[in-house]
Design a protein around this motif. Structure first.
Motif, mmCIF file in Angstrom:
data_model
loop_
_atom_site.group_PDB
_atom_site.id
_atom_site.type_symbol
_atom_site.label_atom_id
_atom_site.label_comp_id
_atom_site.label_asym_id
_atom_site.label_seq_id
_atom_site.Cartn_x
_atom_site.Cartn_y
_atom_site.Cartn_z
ATOM 1 N N MET A 220 -28.588 -0.750 -2.044
ATOM 2 C CA MET A 220 -29.219 -1.575 -1.006
ATOM 3 C C MET A 220 -30.729 -1.633 -1.253
ATOM 4 O O MET A 220 -31.367 -0.611 -1.485
ATOM 5 C CB MET A 220 -28.943 -1.002 0.391
ATOM 6 N N GLU A 221 -31.298 -2.827 -1.200
ATOM 7 C CA GLU A 221 -32.732 -2.978 -1.413
ATOM 8 C C GLU A 221 -33.509 -2.366 -0.259
ATOM 9 O O GLU A 221 -33.043 -2.326 0.882
ATOM 10 C CB GLU A 221 -33.077 -4.459 -1.553
ATOM 11 N N LEU A 222 -34.730 -1.907 -0.573
ATOM 12 C CA LEU A 222 -35.552 -1.270 0.453
ATOM 13 C C LEU A 222 -35.933 -2.252 1.555
ATOM 14 O O LEU A 222 -36.137 -1.849 2.702
ATOM 15 C CB LEU A 222 -36.807 -0.668 -0.185
ATOM 16 N N THR A 223 -36.053 -3.543 1.253
ATOM 17 C CA THR A 223 -36.346 -4.521 2.305
ATOM 18 C C THR A 223 -35.212 -4.565 3.331
ATOM 19 O O THR A 223 -35.455 -4.652 4.541
ATOM 20 C CB THR A 223 -36.555 -5.915 1.705
ATOM 21 N N THR A 224 -33.979 -4.474 2.827
ATOM 22 C CA THR A 224 -32.835 -4.444 3.738
ATOM 23 C C THR A 224 -32.798 -3.141 4.521
ATOM 24 O O THR A 224 -32.495 -3.131 5.726
ATOM 25 C CB THR A 224 -31.529 -4.622 2.947
ATOM 26 N N VAL A 225 -33.098 -2.037 3.829
ATOM 27 C CA VAL A 225 -33.132 -0.742 4.500
ATOM 28 C C VAL A 225 -34.119 -0.774 5.666
ATOM 29 O O VAL A 225 -33.813 -0.307 6.777
ATOM 30 C CB VAL A 225 -33.500 0.376 3.508
ATOM 31 N N TRP A 226 -35.286 -1.344 5.437
ATOM 32 C CA TRP A 226 -36.295 -1.346 6.494
ATOM 33 C C TRP A 226 -35.996 -2.357 7.588
ATOM 34 O O TRP A 226 -36.388 -2.161 8.738
ATOM 35 C CB TRP A 226 -37.698 -1.540 5.899
ATOM 36 N N PHE A 227 -35.292 -3.404 7.266
ATOM 37 C CA PHE A 227 -34.822 -4.295 8.326
ATOM 38 C C PHE A 227 -33.864 -3.539 9.241
ATOM 39 O O PHE A 227 -33.945 -3.649 10.477
ATOM 40 C CB PHE A 227 -34.124 -5.509 7.722
ATOM 41 N N VAL A 228 -32.964 -2.736 8.649
ATOM 42 C CA VAL A 228 -32.018 -1.943 9.437
ATOM 43 C C VAL A 228 -32.763 -0.888 10.263
ATOM 44 O O VAL A 228 -32.434 -0.652 11.434
ATOM 45 C CB VAL A 228 -30.974 -1.288 8.518
ATOM 46 N N ILE A 229 -33.774 -0.245 9.659
ATOM 47 C CA ILE A 229 -34.533 0.774 10.390
ATOM 48 C C ILE A 229 -35.250 0.158 11.583
ATOM 49 O O ILE A 229 -35.239 0.716 12.694
ATOM 50 C CB ILE A 229 -35.535 1.473 9.449
ATOM 51 N N ILE A 230 -35.871 -0.985 11.381
ATOM 52 C CA ILE A 230 -36.578 -1.647 12.487
ATOM 53 C C ILE A 230 -35.591 -2.078 13.558
ATOM 54 O O ILE A 230 -35.869 -1.962 14.767
ATOM 55 C CB ILE A 230 -37.394 -2.839 11.944
ATOM 56 N N ALA A 231 -34.425 -2.565 13.153
ATOM 57 C CA ALA A 231 -33.394 -2.902 14.139
ATOM 58 C C ALA A 231 -32.986 -1.667 14.934
ATOM 59 O O ALA A 231 -32.792 -1.734 16.160
ATOM 60 C CB ALA A 231 -32.180 -3.511 13.436
ATOM 61 N N PHE A 232 -32.865 -0.525 14.254
ATOM 62 C CA PHE A 232 -32.519 0.726 14.933
ATOM 63 C C PHE A 232 -33.610 1.126 15.930
ATOM 64 O O PHE A 232 -33.306 1.569 17.051
ATOM 65 C CB PHE A 232 -32.317 1.830 13.898
ATOM 66 N N LEU A 233 -34.867 0.988 15.540
ATOM 67 C CA LEU A 233 -35.974 1.360 16.431
ATOM 68 C C LEU A 233 -35.984 0.486 17.685
ATOM 69 O O LEU A 233 -36.160 0.989 18.802
ATOM 70 C CB LEU A 233 -37.303 1.247 15.685
ATOM 71 N N TRP A 234 -35.806 -0.819 17.515
ATOM 72 C CA TRP A 234 -35.789 -1.708 18.679
ATOM 73 C C TRP A 234 -34.558 -1.456 19.543
ATOM 74 O O TRP A 234 -34.643 -1.502 20.779
ATOM 75 C CB TRP A 234 -35.822 -3.170 18.233
ATOM 76 N N THR A 235 -33.433 -1.168 18.911
ATOM 77 C CA THR A 235 -32.228 -0.864 19.684
ATOM 78 C C THR A 235 -32.421 0.395 20.513
ATOM 79 O O THR A 235 -32.053 0.440 21.694
ATOM 80 C CB THR A 235 -31.025 -0.690 18.739
#
Length: 340
Positions: free
Chosen positions: A1-16
């Motif tokens: 998984m690319e790091l851009t995708t990883v960080w999109f998931v992390i940001i989604a987790f933070l907002w959730t």
């Protein structure tokens, strides 16, 4: 998984996480004038979130900082185009925080009433505007070829975004009512359950309509599952609340919020801010920082995120017990004026 995708998931987790935790904070604040019929009851309502509300807001700060570091183009365009709504959210959060701290500084009914109104509006405004903001992020906004916002404030107040604001407001009010039923005893507890029974109807109507429109206009096959899961969470919360199972009702409302936010982020990916003009849209690829920056951030997040989660979980464990009017000490009496 690319790091851009990883960080999109992390940001989604933070907002959730922010919406799950701060959601019941906002709900408690909005319900303060409804469930607190005198000063002692209002103190009970406020004290249910007193030890945790400021910790819950940390997730917003971290989500904003992570967006700035991982996707600076997204952050710049978002915070410039959404400047007025985000400024209103920030002012409301500041006023709300000041109200929590200053409400009990004076033994004056009018003084406390003013701060109670500040808590109400400081909870309602962000609850509504966060829905408006995220609905616009999923729908897309006018962006030119330079990724600059090319619209006006009225472009953000479109019917879909306003429905998103009503959905988050209803969901957070329900989440807060269920949390109060879980955290209080006596009359406030049963009153909160009655309010939750009413709020769940509004949440199903507004939230269900918003998710259905989102799915039909912007959704993907997998988001049918998350949207259906959110609806099932609300129905389960309604059933548990009717049976007096506050813990399971809270799990249901929490699951509904988590799955609703997951629906939005999954529908958005790989975009981070689409453009309604056909060009200039931002994606995880063209809005991201360098690979080296993302790699350093990943190590930092991996080291410190578990620590924050453990500490916050410990805080909730320490303050897990119910409270009622019998736990509230008498308000301090006025000191007599010195004789001159």
């Amino acid at each position: 998984m690319e790091l851009t995708t990883v960080w999109f998931v992390i940001i989604a987790f933070l907002w959730t996480s922010y919406f799950f935790l701060e959601g019941f904070d906002f709900g408690v604040g909005m319900l303060l004038p409804v469930l607190g019929r005198d000063d002692v009851e209002r103190r009970v309502v406020i004290n249910t979130i007193g030890p945790v509300w400021d910790g819950n807001e940390v997730w917003f700060i971290v989500a904003g900082a992570a967006t700035f570091a991982a996707f600076p183009e997204w952050y710049a365009t978002l915070f410039s185009g959404f400047y007025l709504p985000l400024l209103a959210i920030l002012i409301a959060l500041i006023v709300r925080g000041v109200a929590f701290e200053y409400r009990g500084k004076r033994d004056d009914a009018r003084w406390r009433a003013r701060w109670d109104r500040a808590i109400f509006w400081g909870s309602l405004v962000p609850a509504f505007l966060w829905g408006v903001a995220f609905a616009n992020i999923v729908r897309g906004v006018p962006l030119d070829a330079s990724h600059d916002y090319a619209g006006t404030l009225l472009d953000l107040l479109n019917p879909y975004a306003l429905l998103g604001g009503l959905a988050t407001t209803a969901l957070f009010a329900l989440h807060g009512a269920v949390f109060l039923a879980l955290k209080t005893s006596g009359e406030i507890r049963f009153r909160a359950r009655r309010v939750a029974g009413i709020a769940v109807v509004a949440a199903i109507a507004a939230g269900g309509s918003f998710l259905l429109i989102t799915q039909l206009q912007h959704g993907k096959p997998v988001t049918w599952l998350t949207a259906a899961g959110a609806a099932a969470g609300l129905l389960a919360a309604a059933a548990a609340n009717r049976r007096g199972r506050e813990g399971w009702a809270f799990v249901g409302t929490g699951a509904a919020i988590v799955l609703a936010v997951a629906t939005l982020f999954t529908a958005l990916f790989p975009d981070v801010l689409p453009s309604t003009l056909g060009s200039g849209g931002l994606t995880t690829a063209n809005a991201a920082s360098s690979g080296y920056t993302l790699k350093i951030m990943t190590w930092v997040a991996g080291a410190f995120t578990p620590i924050v989660m453990i500490y916050q979980g410990w805080t909730y464990w320490v303050f897990r017990k119910r409270i009622g009017t019998s736990h509230i000490p008498p308000a301090p009496k006025k000191r007599p004026e010195p004789v001159r």
